[in-house]
Each structure stands twice: as C-alpha cells, then as structure tokens.
Enzyme design. Structure first.
Site, PDB file in Angstrom:
ATOM      1  N   ASP A 217       0.807  -1.247   0.190  1.00  0.00           N
ATOM      2  CA  ASP A 217      -0.011   0.085  -0.272  1.00  0.00           C
ATOM      3  C   ASP A 217       0.930   1.273   0.183  1.00  0.00           C
ATOM      4  O   ASP A 217       1.998   1.477   0.697  1.00  0.00           O
ATOM      5  CB  ASP A 217      -0.869  -0.019   1.270  1.00  0.00           C
ATOM      6  CG  ASP A 217      -1.958   1.127   1.179  1.00  0.00           C
ATOM      7  OD1 ASP A 217      -3.102   0.862   0.900  1.00  0.00           O
ATOM      8  OD2 ASP A 217      -1.617   2.216   1.322  1.00  0.00           O
ATOM      9  N   ASN A 225      -1.861  13.160  -3.406  1.00  0.00           N
ATOM     10  CA  ASN A 225      -2.938  13.447  -4.387  1.00  0.00           C
ATOM     11  C   ASN A 225      -3.300  14.752  -4.088  1.00  0.00           C
ATOM     12  O   ASN A 225      -3.340  15.651  -4.993  1.00  0.00           O
ATOM     13  CB  ASN A 225      -4.339  12.710  -4.162  1.00  0.00           C
ATOM     14  CG  ASN A 225      -4.000  11.196  -5.217  1.00  0.00           C
ATOM     15  OD1 ASN A 225      -3.499  11.353  -6.210  1.00  0.00           O
ATOM     16  ND2 ASN A 225      -4.711  10.266  -4.615  1.00  0.00           N
ATOM     17  N   ASP A 234      -1.709   9.039 -10.172  1.00  0.00           N
ATOM     18  CA  ASP A 234      -1.695   8.000 -11.140  1.00  0.00           C
ATOM     19  C   ASP A 234      -0.428   7.649 -11.667  1.00  0.00           C
ATOM     20  O   ASP A 234      -0.174   6.470 -11.883  1.00  0.00           O
ATOM     21  CB  ASP A 234      -2.785   8.506 -12.456  1.00  0.00           C
ATOM     22  CG  ASP A 234      -4.367   8.442 -12.244  1.00  0.00           C
ATOM     23  OD1 ASP A 234      -4.632   7.888 -10.838  1.00  0.00           O
ATOM     24  OD2 ASP A 234      -4.933   8.761 -12.958  1.00  0.00           O
ATOM     25  N   GLU A 260      -4.823   2.269  -4.206  1.00  0.00           N
ATOM     26  CA  GLU A 260      -3.353   2.194  -4.357  1.00  0.00           C
ATOM     27  C   GLU A 260      -2.930   1.151  -3.338  1.00  0.00           C
ATOM     28  O   GLU A 260      -1.711   1.229  -2.940  1.00  0.00           O
ATOM     29  CB  GLU A 260      -2.987   3.608  -3.647  1.00  0.00           C
ATOM     30  CG  GLU A 260      -4.097   4.178  -2.709  1.00  0.00           C
ATOM     31  CD  GLU A 260      -3.693   3.640  -1.018  1.00  0.00           C
ATOM     32  OE1 GLU A 260      -4.717   2.885  -0.614  1.00  0.00           O
ATOM     33  OE2 GLU A 260      -2.823   4.064  -0.493  1.00  0.00           O
TER      34      GLU A 260
HETATM   35  P1  GH3 Z   1      -1.877   5.436   4.444  1.00  0.00           P
HETATM   36  O1  GH3 Z   1      -0.536   5.633   4.429  1.00  0.00           O
HETATM   37  O2  GH3 Z   1      -2.359   4.948   5.770  1.00  0.00           O
HETATM   38  O3  GH3 Z   1      -2.302   4.196   3.487  1.00  0.00           O
HETATM   39  O4  GH3 Z   1      -2.399   6.563   4.010  1.00  0.00           O
HETATM   40  P2  GH3 Z   1      -3.316   7.150   2.518  1.00  0.00           P
HETATM   41  O5  GH3 Z   1      -3.337   8.318   2.292  1.00  0.00           O
HETATM   42  O6  GH3 Z   1      -2.643   6.293   1.425  1.00  0.00           O
HETATM   43  O7  GH3 Z   1      -4.670   6.039   2.714  1.00  0.00           O
HETATM   44  P3  GH3 Z   1      -6.173   6.484   2.452  1.00  0.00           P
HETATM   45  O8  GH3 Z   1      -6.646   5.323   2.476  1.00  0.00           O
HETATM   46  O9  GH3 Z   1      -6.402   7.559   3.455  1.00  0.00           O
HETATM   47  O10 GH3 Z   1      -6.054   7.099   0.988  1.00  0.00           O
HETATM   48  C1  GH3 Z   1      -5.874   6.507  -0.148  1.00  0.00           C
HETATM   49  C2  GH3 Z   1      -5.758   7.146  -1.232  1.00  0.00           C
HETATM   50  O11 GH3 Z   1      -5.600   6.582  -2.579  1.00  0.00           O
HETATM   51  C3  GH3 Z   1      -6.967   8.147  -1.660  1.00  0.00           C
HETATM   52  C4  GH3 Z   1      -7.203   7.918  -3.170  1.00  0.00           C
HETATM   53  O12 GH3 Z   1      -7.733   9.175  -3.391  1.00  0.00           O
HETATM   54  C5  GH3 Z   1      -6.187   7.319  -3.490  1.00  0.00           C
HETATM   55  N1  GH3 Z   1      -6.386   6.726  -4.707  1.00  0.00           N
HETATM   56  C6  GH3 Z   1      -7.126   5.609  -4.717  1.00  0.00           C
HETATM   57  N2  GH3 Z   1      -7.050   5.243  -6.083  1.00  0.00           N
HETATM   58  C7  GH3 Z   1      -6.472   6.252  -6.852  1.00  0.00           C
HETATM   59  C8  GH3 Z   1      -6.116   6.311  -8.292  1.00  0.00           C
HETATM   60  O13 GH3 Z   1      -6.585   5.475  -9.051  1.00  0.00           O
HETATM   61  N3  GH3 Z   1      -5.431   7.332  -8.607  1.00  0.00           N
HETATM   62  C9  GH3 Z   1      -5.177   8.407  -7.610  1.00  0.00           C
HETATM   63  N4  GH3 Z   1      -4.426   9.183  -8.010  1.00  0.00           N
HETATM   64  N5  GH3 Z   1      -5.303   8.072  -6.341  1.00  0.00           N
HETATM   65  C10 GH3 Z   1      -5.836   7.176  -6.087  1.00  0.00           C
HETATM   66 MG    MG Z   2      -2.028   4.237   1.290  1.00  0.00          MG
HETATM   67 MG    MG Z   3      -4.812   2.056   1.046  1.00  0.00          MG
END
Ligand code: GH3
Ligand code: MG
Ligand code: MG
Length: 356
Positions: A217, A225, A234, A260
C-alpha cells in the site's frame, strides 16, 4: 418527429449538468471515469448503481476515490465488457448459422445430382447408338463441371467463414484480456488476482510447494494526491506498478488489488525470499526522485508499506490474504515504509491488539 432529437439533446445536456454539478459539489476530480459514474447516476439507467451510490452517500456524505472506482468497475466497465462479449458471440453464432445453411444447401444439391446420375446410368444401359452415348457423356461432363463450380464456391465461402471466425476469436481474446487487466497500470486487475490466487493455492497444495503473498500500500497517498493532483498520483501508481513488475520473476503475478493497493502472488517462494523481494522493492520505490513531467518540478519521494505471509496447510485463500493484509496493517502502525512478515513481533503485537 423533428422535435425528438432536440428533446434528446436537451435531456443529454440536463444529465451532463447534473453529473458535472455532483463532481463540483463533492469536489471530485473531473476525470472521464467520474463523469461517467455521475452521468449514469443522473440517467438512472442502472438502478443498482444509484442504490449503491445513495448508500455510500448516506454513510459518508461523499464518495471516496475507492468508492468511485468500485462503482465504475462493478456497474460500468463490467457491463461494457459483458456487452462486447455478447456482441462478438452473437456474430460468431450468426456466422455459424450461415455456414450451416450453406452446407445444408450443398447437401441438397448433391442429392439432386446423385439422383440425376442414377438416371444417367439407367439411360447408359439403354443407349442404342453413338449419338445417344454422346448426349449422355455430354450431360455427365456438364454435371461434373457443375459440381466443380459448386465445390469451388463452397470452398471459397468456407474459407471466408474461417477467416471471419478466426478474427472474431481474436476479438474475443482481446476482450478477455481487457476484462482481466487494470487499465491504469496494465497489471492484473482484482478479478484476475482472485482467479490466480485460487489457482496458485491449489497448485501449491497439489505439488507441496510453498506459496507466499505480498500486499503493498502506498504511504500517505491521499496527501500526495491533495498536494500534486490526481493525475500526478496516477503516474505514481504506474511507477510503483512498474517497479513491482520489474522485481517479479516468471511465474509471479503482480496485481492492482484496489485503489493504491497492490498484491504479488509468489508461487514456490518461502517467506524469507518473499521478504527479501519485498524489502528490495521498498528500497527501490523510496529511492526514486519524482519529477512532474509537465513542469519539471521535484515532487519529493513516495514510500510503500508491505505485508508478507506464507500459506499454511490449514489456510484458505481468504485467511492467507487476511494474514498478509494484517502484516501490511502492522507495517503501517509501526511507522510505514517497511516490510512486516507474519513471523515478526510487530505482527504478533498487532494481532493481539486487534483481538483486545
Ligand atoms: P496510508 O499511509 O495509511 O495508506 O494513507 P493513505 O493516504 O495512502 O490512505 P487512504 O486510504 O486514506 O487514502 C488512499 C488514497 O488513494 C485516497 C485516494 O484518493 C487515492 N487513490 C485511490 N485510487 C487512486 C487512483 O486510481 N488514482 C489516484 N491518483 N489516487 C487514488
Ligand atoms: Mg495508502
Ligand atoms: Mg489503502
């Protein structure tokens, strides 16, 4: 009659306005995917899509990116691939029907010819003079050339059909591959992962081989982002995917597990080797300086956390995934940018604190 296209146009514009309004109000990135989700919502064509979205909205007041992705893959891209497969299958069925009709017709004319040949051989027995014989032979030559022509036509048609069916089968293969691939990273998608881990677990059991699983992760990706934009995010997901892929060996399967999150299935790999691979990948990701392509701006670095587990005799696929996931959770809790295996004390501690 003439008012219909205008009405259609008005309706489409109204749906588009609602879709863009939702994107604006909820502050979602205006990506084609999000537009499609909200446009479908506005039309109400997929009642279950609306129901799911309404549930998500009433629970959280908004949709997270993961929610949008889930809605999109469940109700939009899956339906589209299903439609494509139906289309290709219908064309194959149609082609086969035509070939069968042609073969039926050919069999019919062959029967007629057999009948006329029987009549000729009867005549042959009764032929009294050269003139009669000549007429008979001429009619035979005619029948033979007729048959030849028919066979040629049949052969040409069958060849064309074979070409068409080959092409359709190729199309079907393309659609199938598409249905198993994550479009952003080109990795196996979640559906493919589910299929492959079942197969890997069955094969490992059958051959008494070890099987390890790595869950990955991206750390603090939300804030990445937020700082640099979704599209730049992305690009980071693509980079992580590429590094995971580069480190994988022949039979390993690298998948995008969700937003992610990634997963790597490692057949015939013991825990220690899986950990080495995980740690190598982690170092590689953190060593990359990220640069925004359009501006050349330095975006700093991203890190990943990883959890690694190895299959046990009493495991199900779900319990193996749950353990790797719990290791990943432990890696997050103990500071991120690290690998935790199920044999590490941090994993035991996090398992205990979860039970408590
Ligand atoms: P942690 O270290 O605890 O994993 O924190 P985090 O911010 O990575 O985790 P969180 O689950 O709060 O957020 C995940 C983020 O991943 C939020 C979401 O917008 C982003 N994300 C998920 N899928 C995609 C994608 O396809 N493209 C982009 N650019 N961002 C994405
Ligand atoms: Mg994360
Ligand atoms: Mg996650």
């Amino acid at each position: 009659m003439s008012s219909e296209p205008a009405e259609d146009h008005q309706r489409t514009m109204a749906f588009a306005e609602i879709a863009l309004g939702q994107i604006k109000v909820l502050g979602h990135p205006a990506t084609p995917r999000n537009y499609e989700v909200w446009y479908s919502y506005a039309t109400g064509y997929h009642p279950s899509l609306n129901q799911t979205i309404n549930e998500m909205l009433s629970r959280n007041g908004t949709l997270t990116d993961a929610d949008l992705e889930l809605v999109y893959t469940t109700y939009i891209s899956a339906t589209r691939i299903g439609d494509k497969i139906d289309g290709v299958s219908a064309r194959i069925a149609d082609e086969l029907k035509q070939v069968m009709a042609m073969l039926d017709a050919a069999a019919g004319s062959a029967n007629t010819r057999t009948e006329s040949l029987t009549a000729v051989s009867d005549k042959l027995g009764n032929a009294k003079d050269g003139e009669a014989l000549r007429t008979i032979v001429e009619s035979l030559v005619e029948t033979a050339s007729d048959m030849k022509q028919n066979n040629h036509a049949l052969e040409a048609r069958l060849n064309a059909s074979k070409g068409e069916i080959d092409q359709l089968q190729e199309n079907l293969q393309v659609v199938r591959t598409e249905s198993l691939t994550d479009p952003l990273t080109g990795l196996a998608n979640r559906r493919h992962f589910d299929e492959r881990i079942e197969r890997a677990a069955a094969e490992a059991a059958e051959r008494s081989e070890p099987l390890s699983l790595m869950m990955i992760d991206v750390d603090h990706f939300k804030s990445f982002n937020d700082s640099w934009g979704h599209l730049t995010g992305d690009q980071v997901l693509r980079l992580v995917a590429t590094l995971l892929k580069q480190n994988a060996k022949g039979q390993d399967i690298v998948a995008r597990y969700g937003g992610e999150e990634f997963a790597v299935i490692l057949p015939n790999t013991v825990l220690r080797a899986a950990r080495t691979l995980a740690d190598h990948t982690r170092r590689e990701v953190m060593s990359k300086d990220l640069v925004k392509r359009s501006t050349g701006q330095n975006l700093g670095r991203v890190t990943i956390s990883l959890g690694v587990a190895m299959s046990r005799p009493d495991d199900t696929v779900q319990s193996l995934i749950a353990r790797a996931d719990a290791c990943l959770y432990a890696a997050k809790r103990s500071g991120r940018n690290r690998v935790i295996c199920e044999t590490d004390p941090e994993f035991a501690a996090s398992a205990e604190s979860k039970v408590a």
